[in-house]
Design an enzyme around this catalytic site. Structure first.
Site, PDB file in Angstrom:
ATOM      1  CG  ASP A 154      -3.920  -3.129  -8.838  1.00 48.97           C
ATOM      2  OD1 ASP A 154      -4.875  -3.197  -7.825  1.00 48.97           O
ATOM      3  OD2 ASP A 154      -3.064  -3.754  -8.774  1.00 48.97           O
ATOM      4  CG  HIS A 192      -3.669  -4.333  -4.843  1.00 49.26           C
ATOM      5  ND1 HIS A 192      -3.300  -4.704  -5.964  1.00 49.26           N
ATOM      6  CD2 HIS A 192      -2.880  -5.211  -4.090  1.00 49.26           C
ATOM      7  CE1 HIS A 192      -2.739  -5.776  -6.160  1.00 49.26           C
ATOM      8  NE2 HIS A 192      -2.500  -5.958  -4.963  1.00 49.26           N
ATOM      9  CB  SER A 370       0.291  -7.672  -5.086  1.00 47.19           C
ATOM     10  OG  SER A 370      -0.598  -8.234  -5.528  1.00 47.19           O
TER      11      SER A 370
END
Ligand SMILES: *[C@@H]1O[C@H](CO)[C@@H](O)[C@H](O)[C@H]1NC(C)=O
Ligand SMILES: *[C@@H]1O[C@H](CO)[C@@H](O)[C@H](O)[C@H]1NC(C)=O
Ligand SMILES: *[C@@H]1O[C@H](CO)[C@@H](O)[C@H](O)[C@H]1NC(C)=O
Ligand SMILES: *[C@@H]1O[C@H](CO)[C@@H](O)[C@H](O)[C@H]1NC(C)=O
Ligand SMILES: *[C@@H]1O[C@H](CO)[C@@H](O)[C@H](O)[C@H]1NC(C)=O
Ligand SMILES: *[C@@H]1O[C@H](CO)[C@@H](O)[C@H](O)[C@H]1NC(C)=O
Ligand SMILES: *[C@@H]1O[C@H](CO)[C@@H](O)[C@H](O)[C@H]1NC(C)=O
Ligand SMILES: *[C@@H]1O[C@H](CO)[C@@H](O)[C@H](O)[C@H]1NC(C)=O
Length: 624
Positions: A154, A192, A370
């Site tokens: 990520d 994220h 996600s």
């Protein structure tokens, strides 16, 4: 028309069809068998820079700044043929984190209590209600993810966040973009990966934020993105997805090709080779597990059929359902989705998803596939902590067996001839940690996977308003003198010339009459031609034998477009033996949220009940 049959082979059919408009980089991936020393010697002899080892026998070279000599390098590599097995100039390909993050500044929450959001019942999606992952039976049996390392591929991980620090795996993180062992993002805006890591393994009972699905699993941050969109090369992705594959059990990947540009993309040749190798011999030969997102392209008419990362036998493709079991606005459909987990609609007021962000903060609002992928990786961590001898394929079989289809995903279900309920939106259904960890105790490893591939040359004209019908017949002895008794994945590769690839709809029907809409079409995709490999898991457990039908249709016949179906290839994966496993899958019933003993909620429930009883008594008294 010719018929080719291959047995026991994985055909790398994808190289060359991932063309991109991007300009090539000045780096070259080179495969050679002489080791790092040999690679360095070769680079020196060619007067180019040796950069690094990618994985196995692949190395990265870079042209010198002062020279632009692509042609010379190509020639030199061809001439060095005795050592060089394969090479390719690296081309950046646009990849997106499947991020749906809300304004971080408004959702920061100052932590005051011990796992505050857990105590406040903001994480009921893990264990109760219409849609939940049923983690309590797994936890009660002592499976909290211990012994499992999850690589979060990520934008990095803030390991100083209190929910992550204690659960960061020592020495296993890596930054591909920074070429260092530190995966910390440059700014808290890039959280994220931190969010996804927290969903998987946020520490429990540390007085902060929330609790991960597998609160004793360890996280390795693998930083591949510097922000939500990046141009990645095949070499970068291969490094990320094979990094420390002996010690990292699961690669959690919440990224893929763009959701809104009708992208057609997937792992390139080195990445595919790295995934194949790790899935076969990573994790101490039991196989690395790849969990990938189906994407958030629903509003743009995108389908995950065009996403090569989930149309891949090594991947467990995950999408999302909302807390009432309905589909999210961003959900995509395709026949390669394996299962779903809980997520939130973007901006949904009534639903929470608790995540750490930045170095020291916490949010209750994350959403998208996600998040669903991270929950899936957490559930699989629980399964591996119940039985770490399971192979990557065992885990796929167990998900197929135990996932729940009741009350979710509308009427998108069909039942295949082997009795599996499957959906274009939800795969085998909602992952269930309780059933999976129960089955893990008694599961016998599945037998060897056999692959039988049939290639059909057609060269048939696709008229604007008629369907092309083609077929292939699998004979009882056509695969190593036997035939596949229990199918796993079916891969379809097509090579079609057509003015608008998004107007093509392709369907296959099995001999046992199960239909997979393997290429659904994409209304606004007007790129020409379709040469691509698609996957369906909707024939899981069926027999391969018999005639498989292929239908190719132009969904916009009024445009009078015509084209040619050059060839197609169908590749059956499965097992030869007829054995079917039975075994206990926990049938514990869904706990109603009100009765789960956490925090102070019981007090509230009891007083609510008392109030209701009092009200009822008052009403009874009043009506007399
Ligand atoms: C959040 O706050 C930081 C610093 O206060 C600011 O730089 C950033 O632009 C803000 N982000 C948003 C999405 O408002
Ligand atoms: C990872 O696994 C290898 C064995 O393949 C072992 O030698 C090595 O020490 C491990 N690395 C870490 C950081 O644990
Ligand atoms: C939120 O919950 C309330 C009460 O349960 C319900 O009436 C409302 O429709 C919900 N809103 C959404 C967006 O789901
Ligand atoms: C399969 O294709 C052949 C050749 O086109 C055709 O003759 C045959 O009828 C087809 N079989 C089925 C079951 O559609
Ligand atoms: C299939 O059977 C034939 C004839 O019995 C034999 O010659 C051949 O070796 C067998 N092939 C395989 C792959 O077992
Ligand atoms: C597709 O078929 C055409 C015509 O036979 C051929 O030239 C082309 O190389 C094929 N493309 C792929 C990706 O196989
Ligand atoms: C196959 O399934 C379709 C519906 O999916 C049905 O209409 C058809 O009758 C079935 N054919 C056979 C031979 O069972
Ligand atoms: C397609 O063909 C039909 C019949 O020949 C014609 O009426 C129509 O205008 C054509 N459409 C286009 C977009 O060319």
């Amino acid at each position: 028309m010719t018929l080719l049959v291959y047995g026991l082979t994985w055909m790398c059919i994808c190289s060359g069809i991932f063309a991109s408009q991007s300009r090539p980089t000045n780096t070259w991936a080179v495969q050679l068998h002489d080791g790092e020393k040999g690679a360095k010697a070769l680079a020196e002899s060619m007067d180019i820079v040796y950069v690094k080892h990618i994985f196995e026998d692949y190395y990265l070279f870079r042209e010198r700044h002062d020279k632009r000599m692509t042609v010379d390098i190509r020639r030199a590599l061809v001439n060095a043929e005795s050592k060089v097995e394969w090479f390719q100039q690296q081309i950046p390909r646009e990849r997106h984190l499947y991020s749906l993050e809300e304004n971080a500044n408004q959702t920061y929450i100052v932590p005051h209590f011990n796992d505050e959001h857990w105590q406040n019942n903001l994480q009921t999606y893990l264990y109760c209600g219409d849609v939940h992952m049923n983690v309590l039976p797994a936890w009660n049996r002592g499976h909290h993810g211990q012994g499992v390392v999850v690589g979060v591929v990520d934008d990095g991980v803030f390991s100083e966040n209190p929910d992550l620090g204690p659960n960061i795996a020592e020495g296993l993180s890596y930054s591909i973009i920074g070429d260092s062992s530190d995966p910390t993002p440059s700014d808290a805006v890039f959280s994220h990966g931190t969010r996804c890591a927290g969903i998987i393994a946020a520490k429990a009972n540390n007085g902060f934020c929330g609790v991960g699905v597998a609160p004793k699993a360890k996280i390795a941050g693998i930083q591949l993105f510097a922000s939500a969109v990046a141009d990645l090369t095949d070499a970068d992705e291969a490094m990320a997805l094979s990094h420390n594959s002996n010690n990292i059990s699961i690669y959690s990947c919440s990224f893929g090709p763009s959701d809104y540009t009708n992208a057609l993309g997937g792992p390139g040749p080195i990445t595919l080779a790295a995934m194949k190798r790790s899935a076969e011999i990573g994790r101490g030969e039991k196989g690395s597990i790849y969990v990938f997102s189906a994407g958030n392209g629903g509003p743009y008419g995108d389908s995950c059929a065009y996403n090569g990362y989930i149309n891949n036998i090594y991947t467990i493709g995950i999408s999302a359902v909302l807390k009432d079991g309905s589909l999210a606005n961003y959900d995509e459909a395709c026949t390669s989705i394996f299962g779903v987990t809980y997520s939130r609609e973007y901006g949904e007021k009534n639903a929470t998803l608790v995540v750490p962000i930045g170095p020291d903060s916490c949010s209750t609002k994350f959403s998208g596939t996600s998040a669903a992928v991270a929950i899936g990786s957490g559930v699989i961590s629980l399964v591996l902590s119940a039985n770490n001898a399971l192979s990557a394929r065992d885990v796929q079989h167990m998900i197929a067996r135990t996932s729940n289809s009741n009350g979710i995903c509308r009427q998108t279900w069909k039942t295949n001839a082997a009795g599996f309920r499957v959906s274009d939106y939800c795969g085998f259904g909602l992952l269930d940690a309780g059933k999976l960890t129960s089955l893990a105790a008694t599961w016998r490893s599945v037998s060897e996977q056999v692959v039988c591939t049939y290639k059909q040359l057609e060269d048939r004209l696709i008229q604007s308003d008629e369907q092309i019908k083609a077929n292939v017949t699998v004979l009882p002895q056509s695969c190593l003198n036997r035939t596949i008794q229990h199918l796993e994945h079916v891969l379809l590769t097509v090579n079609i010339t057509f003015p608008h690839r998004g107007h093509l709809r392709i369907v296959i029907t099995s001999p046992q009459n199960t239909t997979s809409v393997i290429v659904p079409g994409r209304p606004t995709d007007e790129e020409p031609d379709l040469a691509w490999t698609f996957m369906t898991i909707h024939h899981w457990g069926e027999r391969a034998e018999g005639t498989w039908l292929l239908h190719v249709e132009n969904t916009h016949p009024q445009l009078n477009s015509t084209g040619v179906l050059h060839d197609w290839e169908v590749s059956f994966h499965g097992t030869i033996d007829a054995e079917v496993q039975d075994g206990d899958t926990d049938s514990s019933t869904v706990p109603p949220c009100g009765f789960v003993p956490v925090g102070d909620s019981n007090v509230i429930r009891h007083s609510t009940t008392l109030t209701l009883i009092t009200l009822a008594l008052v009403m009874m008294l009043c009506t007399q």
